[in-house]
Design a protein around this motif. Structure first.
Motif, PDB file in Angstrom:
ATOM      1  N   THR B   5      37.874  49.004  39.634  1.00  0.00           N
ATOM      2  CA  THR B   5      38.483  49.611  38.447  1.00  0.00           C
ATOM      3  C   THR B   5      38.784  51.071  38.663  1.00  0.00           C
ATOM      4  O   THR B   5      39.598  51.633  37.980  1.00  0.00           O
ATOM      5  N   GLY B   6      38.139  51.634  39.662  1.00  0.00           N
ATOM      6  CA  GLY B   6      38.335  53.061  39.837  1.00  0.00           C
ATOM      7  C   GLY B   6      39.556  53.387  40.670  1.00  0.00           C
ATOM      8  O   GLY B   6      39.882  54.532  40.861  1.00  0.00           O
ATOM      9  N   VAL B   7      40.226  52.416  41.186  1.00  0.00           N
ATOM     10  CA  VAL B   7      41.377  52.709  42.031  1.00  0.00           C
ATOM     11  C   VAL B   7      42.492  53.222  41.155  1.00  0.00           C
ATOM     12  O   VAL B   7      42.843  52.635  40.153  1.00  0.00           O
ATOM     13  N   GLY B   8      43.012  54.338  41.547  1.00  0.00           N
ATOM     14  CA  GLY B   8      43.990  54.997  40.681  1.00  0.00           C
ATOM     15  C   GLY B   8      45.291  54.233  40.600  1.00  0.00           C
ATOM     16  O   GLY B   8      45.830  53.964  39.547  1.00  0.00           O
ATOM     17  N   THR B   9      45.785  53.853  41.757  1.00  0.00           N
ATOM     18  CA  THR B   9      47.113  53.259  41.731  1.00  0.00           C
ATOM     19  C   THR B   9      47.075  51.775  41.397  1.00  0.00           C
ATOM     20  O   THR B   9      48.102  51.188  41.217  1.00  0.00           O
ATOM     21  N   GLY B  10      45.916  51.188  41.335  1.00  0.00           N
ATOM     22  CA  GLY B  10      45.822  49.778  40.975  1.00  0.00           C
ATOM     23  C   GLY B  10      45.796  48.896  42.198  1.00  0.00           C
ATOM     24  O   GLY B  10      46.424  49.186  43.206  1.00  0.00           O
ATOM     25  N   PRO B  11      45.121  47.798  42.101  1.00  0.00           N
ATOM     26  CA  PRO B  11      45.071  46.911  43.256  1.00  0.00           C
ATOM     27  C   PRO B  11      46.350  46.126  43.374  1.00  0.00           C
ATOM     28  O   PRO B  11      47.192  46.106  42.493  1.00  0.00           O
ATOM     29  N   THR B  12      46.471  45.441  44.512  1.00  0.00           N
ATOM     30  CA  THR B  12      47.646  44.615  44.714  1.00  0.00           C
ATOM     31  C   THR B  12      47.554  43.382  43.826  1.00  0.00           C
ATOM     32  O   THR B  12      46.536  43.095  43.214  1.00  0.00           O
ATOM     33  N   ALA B  13      48.630  42.628  43.783  1.00  0.00           N
ATOM     34  CA  ALA B  13      48.666  41.456  42.910  1.00  0.00           C
ATOM     35  C   ALA B  13      47.624  40.430  43.343  1.00  0.00           C
ATOM     36  O   ALA B  13      46.947  39.811  42.521  1.00  0.00           O
ATOM     37  N   ALA B  14      47.509  40.235  44.642  1.00  0.00           N
ATOM     38  CA  ALA B  14      46.536  39.261  45.136  1.00  0.00           C
ATOM     39  C   ALA B  14      45.123  39.693  44.788  1.00  0.00           C
ATOM     40  O   ALA B  14      44.288  38.878  44.357  1.00  0.00           O
ATOM     41  N   ALA B  15      44.854  40.982  44.971  1.00  0.00           N
ATOM     42  CA  ALA B  15      43.522  41.468  44.645  1.00  0.00           C
ATOM     43  C   ALA B  15      43.264  41.366  43.146  1.00  0.00           C
ATOM     44  O   ALA B  15      42.155  41.015  42.718  1.00  0.00           O
ATOM     45  N   ALA B  16      44.288  41.643  42.351  1.00  0.00           N
ATOM     46  CA  ALA B  16      44.118  41.537  40.897  1.00  0.00           C
ATOM     47  C   ALA B  16      43.851  40.091  40.497  1.00  0.00           C
ATOM     48  O   ALA B  16      42.984  39.808  39.652  1.00  0.00           O
ATOM     49  N   ALA B  17      44.581  39.176  41.129  1.00  0.00           N
ATOM     50  CA  ALA B  17      44.362  37.753  40.811  1.00  0.00           C
ATOM     51  C   ALA B  17      42.959  37.328  41.231  1.00  0.00           C
ATOM     52  O   ALA B  17      42.266  36.600  40.490  1.00  0.00           O
ATOM     53  N   ALA B  18      42.557  37.783  42.390  1.00  0.00           N
ATOM     54  CA  ALA B  18      41.206  37.440  42.849  1.00  0.00           C
ATOM     55  C   ALA B  18      40.160  38.014  41.918  1.00  0.00           C
ATOM     56  O   ALA B  18      39.148  37.365  41.602  1.00  0.00           O
ATOM     57  N   ALA B  19      40.391  39.227  41.480  1.00  0.00           N
ATOM     58  CA  ALA B  19      39.433  39.848  40.560  1.00  0.00           C
ATOM     59  C   ALA B  19      39.377  39.095  39.240  1.00  0.00           C
ATOM     60  O   ALA B  19      38.291  38.870  38.685  1.00  0.00           O
ATOM     61  N   ALA B  20      40.534  38.704  38.744  1.00  0.00           N
ATOM     62  CA  ALA B  20      40.546  37.961  37.485  1.00  0.00           C
ATOM     63  C   ALA B  20      39.837  36.620  37.639  1.00  0.00           C
ATOM     64  O   ALA B  20      39.080  36.189  36.753  1.00  0.00           O
ATOM     65  N   GLN B  21      40.090  35.986  38.766  1.00  0.00           N
ATOM     66  CA  GLN B  21      39.435  34.686  39.013  1.00  0.00           C
ATOM     67  C   GLN B  21      37.920  34.857  39.094  1.00  0.00           C
ATOM     68  O   GLN B  21      37.149  34.050  38.559  1.00  0.00           O
ATOM     69  N   LYS B  22      37.513  35.916  39.777  1.00  0.00           N
ATOM     70  CA  LYS B  22      36.083  36.151  39.903  1.00  0.00           C
ATOM     71  C   LYS B  22      35.460  36.455  38.545  1.00  0.00           C
ATOM     72  O   LYS B  22      34.363  35.984  38.229  1.00  0.00           O
ATOM     73  N   GLN B  23      36.172  37.211  37.756  1.00  0.00           N
ATOM     74  CA  GLN B  23      35.665  37.506  36.423  1.00  0.00           C
ATOM     75  C   GLN B  23      35.534  36.236  35.601  1.00  0.00           C
ATOM     76  O   GLN B  23      34.533  36.017  34.911  1.00  0.00           O
ATOM     77  N   LYS B  24      36.542  35.398  35.717  1.00  0.00           N
ATOM     78  CA  LYS B  24      36.507  34.146  34.961  1.00  0.00           C
ATOM     79  C   LYS B  24      35.325  33.292  35.421  1.00  0.00           C
ATOM     80  O   LYS B  24      34.605  32.690  34.605  1.00  0.00           O
ATOM     81  N   THR B  25      35.140  33.243  36.719  1.00  0.00           N
ATOM     82  CA  THR B  25      34.022  32.458  37.262  1.00  0.00           C
ATOM     83  C   THR B  25      32.691  32.980  36.748  1.00  0.00           C
ATOM     84  O   THR B  25      31.805  32.205  36.359  1.00  0.00           O
ATOM     85  N   MET B  26      32.560  34.273  36.750  1.00  0.00           N
ATOM     86  CA  MET B  26      31.298  34.857  36.291  1.00  0.00           C
ATOM     87  C   MET B  26      31.084  34.571  34.807  1.00  0.00           C
ATOM     88  O   MET B  26      29.959  34.267  34.384  1.00  0.00           O
ATOM     89  N   MET B  27      32.118  34.664  34.040  1.00  0.00           N
ATOM     90  CA  MET B  27      31.979  34.375  32.601  1.00  0.00           C
ATOM     91  C   MET B  27      31.557  32.937  32.404  1.00  0.00           C
ATOM     92  O   MET B  27      30.720  32.622  31.556  1.00  0.00           O
TER      93      MET B  27
END
Lengths: 652, 148
Positions: B5-27
C-alpha cells in the motif's frame, strides 16, 4: 430353603365325573391343553420361601444395624446390598426366562418395566447432570490450556517480530517462503551485501556471510548462528617489526560465533530483549565489517596483479599479501579470523601490544620510526571505502592522485598509493630525524613542522632567527627609518624542506648564485631550490644556514657602512693596512658540538706574526684561527670588532 | 488490506490482482474460522441439556470433545492468519521503511560530516599545538643550555 422338604400330593390324572345330568349325560371336566398344564404347574411354584428369606434378612440387618450403630458404617454398604438384591432378582428372572424358553411350552408374553420411583428418576437425572457437568469442566480445562498455549505463542511471536522490526531499522531483512510443511513460518534472512559497490560490483563476489539466516531459539526469540571463525579482520604489519602470525587485537568488540542464550526471568524480559537486540546489532556489525575486510583484501589482491606505480609484490599466498615499499621495508596484509584474538592469554596480549607500538631500530647510530600499525589499517580501509564504495559524483580527490583501479599506468592505484604513502611516512620520519639532529646542535635554529594534510608530502621550515638583543641594539642606533625597516625584515632566514614521496626539495635564501655574483652592492640573498638525497641533507642544511649567517653578517656590515666581500661561506674584510681578514664558516655534519664552526683567516701582512702566535695543534695554516662554534651574538660581536678594525674602508 | 500500500505509483495490474485475490482468500479464511468457532460453540451450548438415556449423554460427550477440538483448531488458524498479516505489514510498509532508511541515512551522513569536522578541528588544533610547542622548545633556556 429350609431343611424340611415339603411334599404336595396331586390328584391322579384320572378323569373324574364332574356332574350327571337328569337325562343321564355325564359331564366331565374339559381337557386342559398342554400349555394350560404347564402354566398350572408353574403357578404351583411356591416363592414364599424366598419372600420369607428376604424378610428374615431384613430383620437381621436391622438387628445388625442397631447393634453396630456405635461403629462407623461403610458409606457404600447400602448400595452394595441393594445391588446384591437386584442381582438376585435378576438371576431368578433370568433362570425363569431360560426355563420357559427351554421348555418351549411357555413363552414370555411381555415384560413391562416397572415404573420408576421418583427418587430413582431424580437420582438418574443427577447422575446424568453430574456427568455432563464433569464433561464441561474438562472442556473448560482444555480451553484454558489452549488459551495459555496461544498466549505464549503470541508472546513469543511478539518478541520475535519486535526484535525483527528493530533489526530491520538498520539491516536489510528479507523473507523467503519456506516450503516446509511442519511450520507455516516463513524463513527470514538478513542481507549484508553492500550493493553500493560502485567499481567493484562486477569484480567482487558475494561473501558467504552476506546472507544470514534468522532462526528461532528455544524461547522463541530470534537467534543468529554463525559458524566459528567466520569473521575475519585485516591484519597489517611491517615485516621484521610485526609478526605475521600474531593476530590483530585492535577490536574492542568481543566476537562470537553465535549469540548465546541466557535464561530470562519473566520480570526482566523486556530489558534482556533490548540487550539481546543490541548484541545482535553488534554481531551483525562485526559480520558487516568482516565482509568489508574481505572485499578490501580481494580488491588489493586484484590490484596487486596489475602493474602500478608503487606496487611491488614480493610474496603472496592464501589470505596473505606481501609488498615491498622500497628502502628495504616490506609490509604484509593478511586476513585472519577475528576470534583468535579473544582466546589469547594476557601474556600473549602484552607481546602483541609491544609489537603494535611503533618500534625503534638503531642502525649505525640512526633511528627511524615505523608508522603506527593501527593507523595504517584505518587509512587503508578509509581510502578503499572512499574510492571504491562512494558513487562517482561524490568521490573525493585522493590526495591529488587518481585512486581508481582502472587508472593509467603513470598514476598509482589504490594499493600503489597506499604503499607510496607508507614509504613516504617512513622516509619523512628519517628526514625529520636528520633535521632534528641538525637543529639540536645549532642553537640559533628553530624547526617548525607544517602539516600538509597530504599523505605523500611533508614540509618543514628551519628558521634562523636573529637574537632580539641584536635587533634591539640596532633599533637604538641612529639610523634612517628605511634601514630600520630593512633590518626588521631580515630578522629571520628560512630554509624550507619539502619531501614529496622520497624526493627532498630544499628551498632557502642565502646561498649565492650566478645572479648574486653580478649584483655586488645590493643586499641580495637569492632563493635557491634544489633536490638532494637523505645522506646529503644535513650538509645541505648546514651549508644553507651558514650561507644565511654570512649573508646576515654581510648585511650588518653594510648597515654600519663597511664594505665586505661575500663569498659562499666567507666574509672578507679589508683592513686599514690593506690586509684581508675573512670570517669563514666550516660545515661538518658529524660534529657533535655543533654543525657550523668558524675560522678567522688572515691573508698577507700578518702571516709571519701569526706564525708565532697561532696554535698549530691541528696542523692548520698559520694564518688561520679556529673560533669555534659561535652563537649569533658572538658572531655579531666579532663582526663589530672586525668592523672597528676596518677604518679607511668605510663606505658612507 | 492491500499488499504494497505504500508504493506511491501503485502496483502493476498483475500485482494488484494478486493482492486482491490474496485479500479475498484471507477474508474467506477469517470468515470460515469464525463461523467454525461460532457454530461449534453453539452446538456445545445446545447439548447442555441432560437427556434421559445415559447412552445419549455419552454420545454427546464425545461430540463436545470433537467440537472443542475444532474450535481450538479454528483459533490456531486465526492466529496463523494474524501472524501472516503481521509479516506482511512489516515487510510491505515500503513508505515507512523508505522514510526510516532516509532518516537513518541523513543521521549517518550528519554524523560523518560531524566526525570529519571534528577530525579537521583536531588536526588544526594539533598543528597549532605542535607549532606552539616547537616554538617554546626551541626558544627555551633548557634547549639552549643543552646545546651549550
Amino acid at each position: 430353603m429350609d431343611g424340611n422338604l415339603e411334599i404336595s400330593l396331586d390328584k391322579l390324572p384320572v378323569k373324574r365325573l364332574d356332574a350327571i345330568e337328569e337325562n343321564g349325560a355325564e359331564r366331565y371336566p374339559p381337557d386342559s391343553s398342554y400349555d394350560e398344564k404347564r402354566v398350572s404347574l408353574i403357578r404351583r411354584i411356591d416363592f414364599a420361601w424366598a419372600v420369607e428369606d428376604d424378610e428374615e434378612r431384613e430383620r437381621k440387618k436391622k438387628q445388625k444395624k442397631s447393634s453396630k450403630d456405635a461403629s462407623l458404617t461403610w458409606q457404600w454398604q447400602s448400595m452394595v446390598e441393594n445391588l446384591q438384591l437386584a442381582h438376585q432378582e435378576l438371576s431368578v428372572i433370568i433362570d425363569l426366562i431360560n426355563t420357559v424358553e427351554a421348555n418351549d411350552a411357555v413363552t414370555v408374553a411381555g415384560m413391562t418395566r416397572p415404573k420408576p420411583l421418583p427418587n430413582e428418576v431424580l437420582s438418574d437425572l443427577a447422575v446424568c447432570a453430574a456427568t455432563k457437568l464433569q464433561c464441561y469442566r474438562q472442556l473448560g480445562k482444555y480451553f484454558k490450556q489452549s488459551a495459555k498455549g496461544f498466549e505464549e505463542q503470541i508472546a513469543r511471536e511478539a518478541r520475535f517480530y519486535g526484535a525483527l522490526i528493530r533489526l530491520q531499522q538498520n539491516w536489510k531483512v528479507k523473507r523467503q517462503r519456506v516450503a516446509a510443511a511442519a511450520s507455516s513460518n516463513e524463513g527470514f534472512t538478513i542481507d549484508l551485501f553492500d550493493n553500493s559497490l560502485y567499481d567493484l560490483a562486477a569484480m567482487c563476489r558475494p561473501s558467504s556471510l552476506s546472507t544470514i539466516r534468522v532462526e528461532h531459539d528455544s524461547a522463541g526469540m530470534l537467534a543468529i548462528n554463525l559458524p566459528p571463525n567466520s569473521c575475519r579482520s585485516l591484519h597489517f604489519g611491517f615485516l621484521g617489526v610485526h609478526s605475521a602470525d600474531i593476530p590483530k587485537n585492535m577490536s574492542k568488540i568481543k566476537t562470537r560465533g553465535s549469540v548465546e542464550q541466557r535464561p530470562r526471568e519473566s520480570e526482566k524480559e523486556s530489558v534482556s530483549d533490548d540487550d539481546y537486540v543490541k548484541e545482535t546489532h553488534s554481531l551483525l556489525r562485526e559480520v558487516h565489517q568482516s565482509i568489508f575486510n574481505d572485499q578490501v583484501f580481494e580488491m588489493l589482491n586484484r590490484e596487486a596483479f596489475n602493474q602500478s606505480v608503487g606496487v611491488n609484490v614480493t610474496g603472496i599466498r592464501e589470505n596473505y599479501l606481501q609488498l615491498s615499499i622500497g628502502q628495504g621495508n616490506t609490509l604484509f596484509i593478511s586476513l585472519v579470523p577475528s576470534n583468535k584474538g579473544d582466546s589469547q592469554d594476557s601474556g600473549d596480549t602484552q607481546n602483541i601490544e609491544s609489537a603494535i607500538v611503533p618500534s625503534h631500530s638503531f642502525v649505525t647510530g640512526k633511528k627511524w620510526v615505523f608508522p603506527n600499525r593501527t593507523s595504517c589499517e584505518i587509512y587503508l580501509q578509509q581510502i578503499v571505502h572512499e574510492n571504491a564504495f562512494v558513487k562517482e559524483k561524490d568521490k573525493p580527490n585522493l590526495s591529488g592522485t587518481q585512486a581508481s583501479a582502472q587508472s593509467g599506468k603513470d598514476e598509482p592505484s589504490l594499493l600503489g598509493h597506499f604503499c607510496l604513502s607508507l614509504a613516504h611516512r617512513i622516509f619523512s620520519s628519517r628526514v625529520l630525524t636528520e633535521l632534528e639532529n641538525v637543529v639540536c646542535r645549532v642553537p640559533y635554529l628553530h624547526l617548525m613542522t607544517h602539516p600538509t594534510w597530504h599523505s605523500r608530502t611533508s614540509s618543514w621550515t628551519i628558521f634562523m632567527k636573529v637574537p632580539q638583543s641584536i635587533l634591539h641594539a640596532e633599533s637604538r642606533s641612529p639610523k634612517s627609518d628605511l634601514q630600520n625597516m630593512k633590518n626588521s625584515i631580515k630578522s629571520q632566514f628560512c630554509t624550507k624542506v619539502v619531501v614529496n614521496d622520497d624526493r627532498i626539495n630544499v628551498e632557502g635564501e642565502g646561498a649565492p648564485n650566478v645572479v648574486g655574483l653580478f649584483k655586488s652592492s645590493e643586499n641580495v640573498c637569492s632563493v635557491n631550490k634544489y633536490e638532494c638525497d637523505l645522506a646529503d641533507l644535513p650538509v645541505i642544511i648546514l651549508l644553507q644556514v651558514a650561507s644565511q649567517v654570512i649573508c646576515w653578517l654581510h648585511e650588518e656590515a653594510l648597515t654600519v657602512g663597511i664594505k665586505t666581500n661575500r663569498d659562499f661561506l666567507c666574509l672578507t674584510f679589508e683592513l686599514e693596512q690593506g690586509e684581508n681578514v675573512s670570517l669563514v664558516a666550516h660545515v661538518n655534519p658529524g660534529d657533535i658540538k655543533g654543525g657550523i664552526s668558524w675560522w678567522l683567516v688572515m691573508e698577507d701582512g700578518f702571516a709571519e706574526d701569526w706564525k708565532l702566535q697561532m696554535d698549530m695543534h691541528d696542523g692548520a695554516s698559520d694564518y688561520r684561527k679556529f673560533l669555534g662554534h659561535l652563537t649569533l651574538d658572538v658572531l655579531y660581536s666579532t663582526l663589530m670588532d672586525l668592523v672597528s678594525m676596518c677604518g679607511g674602508s668605510r663606505n658612507h | 488490506m492491500n499488499k504494497g500500500t505504500g508504493v506511491g505509483t501503485g502496483p502493476t495490474a498483475a500485482a494488484a490482482a494478486a493482492a486482491a485475490q490474496k485479500q479475498k482468500t484471507m477474508m474467506q479464511r477469517v470468515e470460515t474460522d469464525i463461523a467454525n468457532i461460532v457454530d461449534n460453540f453453539t452446538q456445545l451450548v445446545n447439548v447442555a441439556r441432560v437427556n434421559d438415556p445415559p447412552v445419549r449423554n455419552s454420545q454427546e460427550t464425545f461430540m463436545m470433545e470433537m467440537r472443542a477440538a475444532r474450535m481450538v483448531q479454528a483459533a490456531d488458524s486465526l492466529l496463523k492468519l494474524v501472524s501472516e498479516l503481521k509479516q506482511t505489514a512489516i515487510f510491505s510498509g515500503f513508505a515507512s521503511l523508505n522514510d526510516h532508511v532516509e532518516q537513518r541515512t541523513n543521521e549517518f551522513n550528519q554524523q560523518a560530516e560531524k566526525t570529519d569536522r571534528m577530525l579537521a578541528r583536531i588536526g588544526e588544533e594539533s598543528a597549532a599545538s605542535l607549532k606552539e610547542l616547537e616554538s617554546h622548545y626551541y626558544s627555551s633556556a633548557q634547549r639552549t643550555a643543552d646545546t651549550e
